[in-house]
Design a protein around this motif. Structure first.
Motif: not given
Ligand code: SF4
Length: 310
Positions: A226-242
């Motif tokens: 879940l922790q990694v999912a949180g970072y993945a969502l944050a990266f996507e919100s800023v960089f708009e890349r999956p």
């Protein structure tokens, strides 16, 4: 820590990546949909660290409440967690130092890296002792463990740089750094669009594609993903890349040495929605100032027992 072996590359290319392409992540659960439910946070005023949301050590999340309402600082829930923070710092500081050394033209990195890891370790232990009481025996064990990791990591880094140099003898320092370190460590991302901290720091991100790495000590727990999912969502919100793939790197002792296991997985809809639910629940608890109950079964290693079990 972050260099993949042949089997892992095969698993990624032949199994995980094709599966992601076949079963696309639900668009509504991409970080770039931060302005719409369910990614939109309950509040954008209370910004939470990813680890505080994801951690499930205290069954009622009273540990987070104590941190935010009583202590007002980031005290980890267990000594193990504190040790994990130190191991993270040592590993990322070694990558940073290695890059600096390559730019300065050093050929032999191992001894310099070990020396700087030892200095950083001393500093980090000093910081940790300001927040937590740790037995001398635990400190000594942690020192020994960290130095084992540092020696192993230093050897891996040096051999990677030498391998790249031998293949491309005329590379300049910039290219040598790019090929030797295809990961960015302590990657900072602003999670505020998701109700998360403005200074989120993922352990590492693979620069050429969407993989987030997170280092953990000891045994596997469901919430690590879940922790990694949180970072993945944050990266996507800023960089708009999956960011579709996560990797939790487990480091433990093995006899006189260390064991490193990398657990790769898809950051799928389930992980994303579970993280978002936990984020909303924690924001609600803290903003409504509802004091969570003392858990029925408190882990014996929780450092907040003196606050809860009087
Ligand atoms: S002592 Fe129990 S209730 Fe209190 S924070 Fe720890 S686990 Fe939670």
């Amino acid at each position: 820590m972050y260099y993949l072996d042949v089997i892992e590359v095969k698993r990624l290319t032949r199994d995980l990546l094709p599966r992601v392409r076949e079963n696309q992540i639900d668009e509504r659960l991409r970080g770039w949909n931060w302005f719409e439910s369910p990614v939109r946070p309950y509040s954008d005023e209370l910004l939470l660290p990813v680890w505080d949301v994801a951690t499930s050590i205290c069954p009622t999340k009273r540990d987070a409440w104590i941190r935010h309402k009583i202590l007002k600082r980031s005290v980890p829930t267990t000594i193990q967690q504190a040790k994990g923070f130190i191991v993270h710092k040592i590993i990322s500081s070694m990558f940073l130092k290695a890059k600096k050394l390559v730019y300065l033209g050093y050929e032999e990195l191992r001894d310099e890296l070990i020396k700087s890891a030892e200095e950083n370790l001393k500093m980090e232990l000093g910081e940790m002792s300001k927040n937590l009481e740790i037995r001398e025996k635990d400190v000594e064990e942690l020192k020994d463990f960290c130095m084992k990791i540092a020696k192993w990591q230093a050897t891996r880094i040096e051999s990677k740089v030498l391998e790249v140099k031998a293949k491309y003898p005329f590379l300049n320092e910039e290219s040598l750094v790019q090929l030797s370190f295809p990961i960015a460590t302590e990657t900072v991302v602003d999670g505020s669009l998701l109700g998360l901290s403005k200074y989120l720091r993922a352990d590492a991100a693979w620069m050429l594609g969407g993989i987030i790495f997170d280092v953990k000590l000891g045994r596997k727990e469901d919430w690590h993903r879940l922790q990694v999912a949180g970072y993945a969502l944050a990266f996507e919100s800023v960089f708009e890349r999956p960011v579709d793939i996560g990797c939790t790197v487990y480091v433990s002792r093995a006899g006189e040495g260390i064991r490193v296991d990398r657990d790769f997985y898809i950051v799928d809809d389930y992980l994303r929605s579970s993280f978002l639910e936990k984020r909303d629940e924690l924001q609600m608890t803290l903003l409504r100032d509802v004091e969570p109950d003392v858990a029925d079964k408190c882990p014996r290693y929780c450092v907040f027992r003196s606050y809860c079990l009087k």
